[in-house]
Design an enzyme around this catalytic site. Structure first.
Site, PDB file in Angstrom:
ATOM      1  N   HIS A 104      27.650  35.290  36.226  1.00  0.00           N
ATOM      2  CA  HIS A 104      26.580  36.031  35.546  1.00  0.00           C
ATOM      3  C   HIS A 104      25.792  36.857  36.557  1.00  0.00           C
ATOM      4  CE1 HIS A 104      22.919  36.390  32.845  1.00  0.00           C
ATOM      5  NE2 HIS A 104      23.917  36.842  32.114  1.00  0.00           N
TER       6      HIS A 104
ATOM      7  N   THR B  67      34.028  48.982  40.036  1.00  0.00           N
ATOM      8  CA  THR B  67      33.866  47.776  40.854  1.00  0.00           C
ATOM      9  C   THR B  67      34.068  46.525  40.021  1.00  0.00           C
ATOM     10  OG1 THR B  67      32.380  48.815  42.469  1.00  0.00           O
ATOM     11  CG2 THR B  67      32.226  46.427  42.228  1.00  0.00           C
TER      12      THR B  67
ATOM     13  N   TYR C 209      45.244  46.931  49.052  1.00  0.00           N
ATOM     14  CA  TYR C 209      44.109  47.642  48.465  1.00  0.00           C
ATOM     15  C   TYR C 209      44.590  48.647  47.414  1.00  0.00           C
ATOM     16  CZ  TYR C 209      41.215  45.657  52.170  1.00  0.00           C
ATOM     17  OH  TYR C 209      40.552  44.788  52.996  1.00  0.00           O
TER      18      TYR C 209
ATOM     19  N   ASN D  53      43.397  52.995  38.785  1.00  0.00           N
ATOM     20  CA  ASN D  53      43.231  54.208  39.587  1.00  0.00           C
ATOM     21  C   ASN D  53      43.921  54.026  40.933  1.00  0.00           C
ATOM     22  OD1 ASN D  53      42.466  56.535  40.902  1.00  0.00           O
ATOM     23  ND2 ASN D  53      40.289  56.358  40.407  1.00  0.00           N
TER      24      ASN D  53
ATOM     25  N   ASN E 176      31.574  41.880  46.347  1.00  0.00           N
ATOM     26  CA  ASN E 176      31.929  40.650  45.643  1.00  0.00           C
ATOM     27  C   ASN E 176      30.840  39.590  45.796  1.00  0.00           C
ATOM     28  OD1 ASN E 176      33.186  38.476  44.432  1.00  0.00           O
ATOM     29  ND2 ASN E 176      34.746  38.223  46.025  1.00  0.00           N
TER      30      ASN E 176
ATOM     31  N   CYS F 174      38.632  37.812  47.206  1.00  0.00           N
ATOM     32  CA  CYS F 174      38.776  39.068  47.941  1.00  0.00           C
ATOM     33  C   CYS F 174      39.542  38.865  49.248  1.00  0.00           C
ATOM     34  CB  CYS F 174      37.408  39.704  48.198  1.00  0.00           C
ATOM     35  SG  CYS F 174      36.177  38.621  48.909  1.00  0.00           S
ATOM     36  N   HIS F 175      39.696  37.616  49.708  1.00  0.00           N
ATOM     37  CA  HIS F 175      40.506  37.370  50.908  1.00  0.00           C
ATOM     38  C   HIS F 175      41.993  37.579  50.625  1.00  0.00           C
ATOM     39  CE1 HIS F 175      40.343  33.475  48.781  1.00  0.00           C
ATOM     40  NE2 HIS F 175      41.534  33.230  49.324  1.00  0.00           N
TER      41      HIS F 175
ATOM     42  N   SER G 200      48.470  47.421  53.345  1.00  0.00           N
ATOM     43  CA  SER G 200      49.873  47.619  52.985  1.00  0.00           C
ATOM     44  C   SER G 200      50.810  47.310  54.143  1.00  0.00           C
ATOM     45  CB  SER G 200      50.092  49.072  52.530  1.00  0.00           C
ATOM     46  OG  SER G 200      49.348  49.358  51.374  1.00  0.00           O
TER      47      SER G 200
ATOM     48  N   GLU H  31      45.936  28.532  51.974  1.00  0.00           N
ATOM     49  CA  GLU H  31      46.658  28.672  50.714  1.00  0.00           C
ATOM     50  C   GLU H  31      48.160  28.712  50.940  1.00  0.00           C
ATOM     51  OE1 GLU H  31      45.190  31.683  48.102  1.00  0.00           O
ATOM     52  OE2 GLU H  31      43.086  31.276  48.593  1.00  0.00           O
TER      53      GLU H  31
END
Length: 251
Positions: free
Chosen positions: A137, A147, A166, A175, A189, A197-198, A203, A224
């Site tokens: 929230h 975003t 990215y 986009n 974030n 976001c990690h 590329s 992970e």
């Protein structure tokens, strides 16, 4: 003007200035308070009245140090990696995560859910699909913006142990040419780890930037990869993982 009349006029003028100054200060205070209330949640009730959140906080310990959590009854507002601890322990050596600091009666449901989720993330990731993901929230996620779209898509589409570039994430958000804007979204974030976001890398395979620091991002990726049984990338400490199959040229 006689001297006494001049004095009376001067006193009257000063009193008027003081009264005006107090009125201006009161107005500014009211406006500032209104702005702060709106910035807490960025929402209004159906009747149009401001509806401020009762935000409560807590903290948990982790292999990365102290993690601070803030939430209201509606959902999480913030997750901050505050410990600044050098994550030198291997994923298999992650220390136990204690209970949320604070009295139980002060804990909102999203705080309790977030604590359980982080506990599973660090120690029993197989349990994550069975746990409720805390609602979020924060004003950023309440808006209809690129975003917000990027952050939602990252949370929905990129799973534990996977990575995405990215530009791939930009394409997922609608986009493909907005790779730089994706980087800005990652910096905005409000709830890292929960919105992972990690997982977003270059590329080229380079880890890329991270608001929590490069060592923290590498640790999370290795954590992970280790728990998911995936090998690490050659020449790097981050896991090769599974990269989403969206075509993209630049990071």
């Amino acid at each position: 003007m006689e001297p006494w009349g001049h004095c009376v006029y001067t006193v009257w003028f000063r009193e008027c200035c003081l009264t005006l100054s107090k009125d201006i200060n009161a107005l500014l205070s009211w406006l500032l308070g209104r702005q702060l209330r709106e910035s807490v949640c960025g929402i209004r009730s159906a009747g149009g009245m401001d509806e401020a959140c009762d935000v409560r906080g807590g903290a948990v310990d982790s292999p990365l140090g102290r993690i601070e959590i803030a939430a209201c009854e509606r959902g999480l507002h913030e997750v901050r990696l505050r410990g600044r601890k050098t994550p030198d322990a291997g994923p298999a050596e992650a220390p136990a995560l204690p209970e949320l600091l604070g009295r139980p009666e002060e804990m909102t449901e999203p705080l309790v859910q977030c604590t359980a989720w982080l506990d599973a993330y660090f120690h029993e990731p197989a349990a994550l699909p069975r746990l409720p993901l805390p609602a979020i929230h924060h004003p950023i996620l309440q808006r209809d913006s690129f975003t917000a779209q990027v952050l939602r898509k990252l949370q929905e589409a990129v799973k534990f142990g996977d990575t995405v570039s990215y530009q791939q994430l930009a394409a997922l958000a609608g986009n493909p040419k907005a790779a730089r804007a994706v980087g800005g979204a990652m910096r905005s974030n409000p709830v890292p780890i929960l919105i992972p976001c990690h997982h977003v890398i270059c590329s080229s395979g380079a880890v890329g930037n991270y608001s929590g620091g490069l060592a923290t991002k590498e640790w999370l990726l290795a954590h992970e990869g280790h728990l998911a049984g995936k090998p690490t990338s050659p020449g790097g400490s981050h896991p090769a993982g599974t990269q989403l199959g969206v075509q993209g040229g630049r990071n």
